[in-house]
Write an enzyme that holds these catalytic residues in place. Structure first.
Site, mmCIF file in Angstrom:
data_model
loop_
_atom_site.group_PDB
_atom_site.id
_atom_site.type_symbol
_atom_site.label_atom_id
_atom_site.label_comp_id
_atom_site.label_asym_id
_atom_site.label_seq_id
_atom_site.Cartn_x
_atom_site.Cartn_y
_atom_site.Cartn_z
ATOM 1 C CE LYS A 20 -3.272 -2.448 3.014
ATOM 2 N NZ LYS A 20 -4.206 -2.272 4.135
ATOM 3 C CE1 TYR A 60 -8.743 -3.610 1.479
ATOM 4 C CE2 TYR A 60 -8.231 -1.422 0.675
ATOM 5 C CZ TYR A 60 -7.840 -2.593 1.291
ATOM 6 O OH TYR A 60 -6.535 -2.748 1.728
ATOM 7 C CG PHE A 68 -12.389 0.690 8.462
ATOM 8 C CD1 PHE A 68 -11.930 0.054 7.319
ATOM 9 C CD2 PHE A 68 -12.977 -0.086 9.451
ATOM 10 C CE1 PHE A 68 -12.043 -1.320 7.151
ATOM 11 C CE2 PHE A 68 -13.105 -1.478 9.298
ATOM 12 C CZ PHE A 68 -12.635 -2.080 8.139
ATOM 13 N NE ARG A 96 -5.139 -12.756 5.413
ATOM 14 C CZ ARG A 96 -5.889 -11.659 5.550
ATOM 15 N NH1 ARG A 96 -5.988 -10.776 4.549
ATOM 16 N NH2 ARG A 96 -6.539 -11.418 6.666
ATOM 17 C CB THR A 102 -6.231 -6.964 10.259
ATOM 18 O OG1 THR A 102 -6.650 -8.067 9.469
ATOM 19 C CG2 THR A 102 -6.702 -5.665 9.633
ATOM 20 N NE ARG A 113 -1.308 -6.083 7.353
ATOM 21 C CZ ARG A 113 -2.467 -6.633 6.995
ATOM 22 N NH1 ARG A 113 -3.003 -7.601 7.717
ATOM 23 N NH2 ARG A 113 -3.088 -6.208 5.914
ATOM 24 C CG ASN A 123 -2.604 -2.896 7.532
ATOM 25 O OD1 ASN A 123 -2.593 -2.392 6.405
ATOM 26 N ND2 ASN A 123 -3.594 -3.663 7.967
ATOM 27 C CG HIS A 126 -4.769 -6.440 0.018
ATOM 28 N ND1 HIS A 126 -5.936 -6.526 0.749
ATOM 29 C CD2 HIS A 126 -4.912 -7.305 -1.015
ATOM 30 C CE1 HIS A 126 -6.757 -7.399 0.162
ATOM 31 N NE2 HIS A 126 -6.157 -7.883 -0.917
ATOM 32 C CD GLU A 137 -8.363 -9.360 -3.015
ATOM 33 O OE1 GLU A 137 -9.144 -9.088 -2.095
ATOM 34 O OE2 GLU A 137 -7.208 -9.817 -2.811
HETATM 35 N N1 UDP Z 1 -8.759 -1.411 8.484
HETATM 36 C C1 UDP Z 1 -8.867 -0.256 9.210
HETATM 37 N N2 UDP Z 1 -9.520 -0.300 10.403
HETATM 38 C C2 UDP Z 1 -10.055 -1.441 10.902
HETATM 39 C C3 UDP Z 1 -9.948 -2.627 10.149
HETATM 40 C C4 UDP Z 1 -9.291 -2.586 8.930
HETATM 41 O O1 UDP Z 1 -8.369 0.786 8.799
HETATM 42 O O2 UDP Z 1 -10.614 -1.420 11.994
HETATM 43 C C5 UDP Z 1 -8.043 -1.396 7.188
HETATM 44 C C6 UDP Z 1 -6.677 -2.062 7.299
HETATM 45 O O3 UDP Z 1 -5.748 -1.287 6.566
HETATM 46 C C7 UDP Z 1 -6.909 -3.394 6.645
HETATM 47 C C8 UDP Z 1 -7.955 -3.041 5.588
HETATM 48 O O4 UDP Z 1 -8.781 -2.092 6.217
HETATM 49 O O5 UDP Z 1 -5.709 -3.921 6.097
HETATM 50 C C9 UDP Z 1 -8.797 -4.196 5.106
HETATM 51 O O6 UDP Z 1 -9.407 -4.811 6.212
HETATM 52 P P1 UDP Z 1 -9.461 -6.393 6.343
HETATM 53 O O7 UDP Z 1 -10.352 -6.707 7.510
HETATM 54 O O8 UDP Z 1 -9.767 -7.007 5.034
HETATM 55 O O9 UDP Z 1 -7.952 -6.729 6.804
HETATM 56 P P2 UDP Z 1 -6.755 -7.443 6.010
HETATM 57 O O10 UDP Z 1 -7.359 -8.493 5.106
HETATM 58 O O11 UDP Z 1 -6.030 -6.377 5.244
HETATM 59 O O12 UDP Z 1 -5.888 -8.044 7.092
HETATM 60 MG MG MG Z 2 -8.928 -8.361 3.758
#
Ligand code: UDP
Ligand code: MG
Length: 161
Positions: A20, A60, A68, A96, A102, A113, A123, A126, A137
């Site tokens: 990102k 997204y 958010f 992952r 996350t 992360r 973070n 992705h 995706e």
């Molecule tokens: N995010 C955020 N606040 C939250 C949860 C997620 O800003 O409380 C952002 C964070 O950057 C995350 C992205 O939204 O990577 C996508 O969320 P997801 O739950 O899909 O997490 P990921 O798959 O990236 O771990």
């Molecule tokens: Mg995700």
């Protein structure tokens, strides 16, 4: 032998990984790529792009009801993103794991992360969370012809055949 390798390659799974804008600006492109590369996963597509807000919202879309969502899409479209497709056995799930939880406060040390980020909104990376999202995706970010098919010399040492 070549046929066997091709058959093996055809079974391999693929995931979509993006560095990102925060990861790009912090100079972490090589660090992230290195972790996937050293593990033994194969890079089959890569480009650097500034996604539009509309594109970020598509990426997204699953999160559109979350509070958010708007800020997240603004952020993803705020600067360059390094979009990649990585291939390998178990790459979706293990990708992952390499990335970590996350929320970087909950990510284990040793994960991307955990080692390199502090807050959930920054973070740095992705990664697709399952086979369906990986497929969707990859199709959103890349044209089929942008995915490169090749046999890496390392494969026989990584997979033993
Ligand atoms: N995010 C955020 N606040 C939250 C949860 C997620 O800003 O409380 C952002 C964070 O950057 C995350 C992205 O939204 O990577 C996508 O969320 P997801 O739950 O899909 O997490 P990921 O798959 O990236 O771990
Ligand atoms: Mg995700």
């Amino acid at each position: 032998m070549l046929q066997e390798q091709e058959a093996h390659a055809a079974e391999l799974e693929r995931t979509f990984i993006a560095i990102k804008p925060d990861g790009v600006q912090r100079g972490l492109i090589a660090e992230v790529i290195s972790r996937f590369e050293r593990k033994g996963f194969k890079l089959v597509a890569i480009k650097i792009v500034v996604p539009s807000k509309d594109f970020a919202q598509k990426h997204y879309h699953d999160l559109k009801e979350r509070p958010f969502f708007n800020g997240l899409c603004d952020f993803l479209s705020s600067g360059p993103v390094v979009a990649m497709v990585w291939e390998g056995e178990g790459v979706i799930r293990y990708g992952r794991k390499l990335i970590g939880a996350t929320d970087p406060q909950k990510s284990e040390p040793g994960t991307i992360r955990g080692d390199l980020a502090v807050i959930v909104g920054r973070n740095i990376i992705h990664g697709s969370d399952g086979p369906e999202t990986a497929k969707d995706e990859i199709a959103l970010w890349f044209k089929p012809e942008e995915l490169v098919k090749y046999t890496s010399n390392a494969e026989k040492w990584i997979y033993g055949n």
